[in-house]
Design a protein around this motif. Structure first.
Motif, PDB file in Angstrom:
ATOM      1  N   VAL A   1       0.710  -1.244   0.042  1.00 35.26           N
ATOM      2  CA  VAL A   1      -0.022  -0.028  -0.021  1.00 35.26           C
ATOM      3  C   VAL A   1       0.928   1.369  -0.112  1.00 35.26           C
ATOM      4  CG1 VAL A   1      -1.656   1.372   1.482  1.00 35.26           C
ATOM      5  CG2 VAL A   1      -2.005  -0.996   1.017  1.00 35.26           C
TER       6      VAL A   1
ATOM      7  N   LEU B   1       1.194   4.300  -2.877  1.00 35.42           N
ATOM      8  CA  LEU B   1       0.497   5.906  -2.648  1.00 35.42           C
ATOM      9  C   LEU B   1       0.960   6.988  -3.741  1.00 35.42           C
ATOM     10  CD1 LEU B   1       0.582   5.499   1.191  1.00 35.42           C
ATOM     11  CD2 LEU B   1      -1.506   5.692  -0.283  1.00 35.42           C
TER      12      LEU B   1
ATOM     13  N   GLY C   1       2.060  12.151   2.539  1.00 32.41           N
ATOM     14  CA  GLY C   1       1.677  12.418   3.832  1.00 32.41           C
ATOM     15  C   GLY C   1       0.886  11.152   4.198  1.00 32.41           C
ATOM     16  N   ILE C   2       1.203  10.055   3.800  1.00 37.14           N
ATOM     17  CA  ILE C   2       0.387   8.741   4.588  1.00 37.14           C
ATOM     18  C   ILE C   2       1.608   8.005   4.858  1.00 37.14           C
ATOM     19  CG2 ILE C   2      -1.121   7.034   4.488  1.00 37.14           C
ATOM     20  CD1 ILE C   2      -2.908   8.712   2.478  1.00 37.14           C
ATOM     21  N   GLU C   3       1.639   7.491   6.033  1.00 41.89           N
ATOM     22  CA  GLU C   3       2.783   6.629   6.373  1.00 41.89           C
ATOM     23  C   GLU C   3       2.338   5.547   7.381  1.00 41.89           C
ATOM     24  OE1 GLU C   3       5.375   9.759   7.672  1.00 41.89           O
ATOM     25  OE2 GLU C   3       4.902   9.501   9.694  1.00 41.89           O
ATOM     26  N   HIS C   4       3.438   4.673   7.968  1.00 47.05           N
ATOM     27  CA  HIS C   4       2.986   3.486   9.002  1.00 47.05           C
ATOM     28  C   HIS C   4       1.869   2.970   8.479  1.00 47.05           C
ATOM     29  CE1 HIS C   4       6.394   4.989  11.405  1.00 47.05           C
ATOM     30  NE2 HIS C   4       6.093   6.091  11.518  1.00 47.05           N
ATOM     31  N   VAL C   5       1.626   2.351   7.518  1.00 47.51           N
ATOM     32  CA  VAL C   5       0.397   1.464   6.921  1.00 47.51           C
ATOM     33  C   VAL C   5       0.585   0.107   7.288  1.00 47.51           C
ATOM     34  CG1 VAL C   5      -1.214   0.822   4.961  1.00 47.51           C
ATOM     35  CG2 VAL C   5       0.179   2.884   4.922  1.00 47.51           C
ATOM     36  N   ARG C   6      -0.440  -0.337   8.176  1.00 42.93           N
ATOM     37  CA  ARG C   6      -0.309  -1.681   8.369  1.00 42.93           C
ATOM     38  C   ARG C   6      -1.603  -2.384   8.242  1.00 42.93           C
ATOM     39  NH1 ARG C   6       4.506  -3.594  10.265  1.00 42.93           N
ATOM     40  NH2 ARG C   6       3.513  -4.898  12.149  1.00 42.93           N
ATOM     41  N   VAL C   7      -1.460  -3.439   7.726  1.00 36.14           N
ATOM     42  CA  VAL C   7      -2.800  -3.964   7.278  1.00 36.14           C
ATOM     43  C   VAL C   7      -2.930  -5.515   7.798  1.00 36.14           C
ATOM     44  CG1 VAL C   7      -3.785  -5.345   5.137  1.00 36.14           C
ATOM     45  CG2 VAL C   7      -2.334  -3.328   4.993  1.00 36.14           C
ATOM     46  N   GLY C   8      -4.015  -5.459   8.584  1.00 39.02           N
ATOM     47  CA  GLY C   8      -4.291  -6.917   9.305  1.00 39.02           C
ATOM     48  C   GLY C   8      -5.676  -7.429   9.004  1.00 39.02           C
TER      49      GLY C   8
END
Lengths: 74, 74
Positions: B22, B26, B33-40
């Motif tokens: 992801v 981006l 300006g979107i960060e630290h994406v974690r998918v669960g």
């Protein structure tokens, strides 16, 4: 920066294959009384603001044809 | 019956391949300006009680070696 959490679930009426697989596995593992299992995804992220989160969901994170999404700002 | 929600996330330090995918997508889609994406994963279910939900997570829903889980009762 804000912390956002996006919950993505199969729409009502759409087959949830993972949920069905869990339900089917329950009796063999000795679990009773558990039903209506639905499996979705959770996406957590940090963003500068929440302006474009809906667009992000529509374009990248979810498939709006078959999934509902919900944005929670922490 | 209770409604329960289980949130399952990759443990800190474990590679989150979906989250990285992801993040990589981006910029090409114009998101900044979107960060630290974690998918669960999120598992929602109805149960007679919450007695065995932790066991259910350990045995079926999560892989405790590489995933953390959190049970929320609605």
């Amino acid at each position: 920066m804000i912390n956002a959490r996006v919950l993505i679930r199969p729409k009502e009426g759409i087959l949830d294959a993972q949920g069905k697989a869990v339900e089917k596995a329950l009796p063999a593992l000795g679990f009773e009384g558990i039903e209506h299992v639905r499996v979705g995804r959770i996406v957590e992220l940090r963003a500068e603001n929440d302006e474009r989160l809906q667009e992000l969901c529509e374009k990248l994170l979810a498939n709006p044809l078959i999934e509902d999404y919900e944005i929670e700002i922490a």
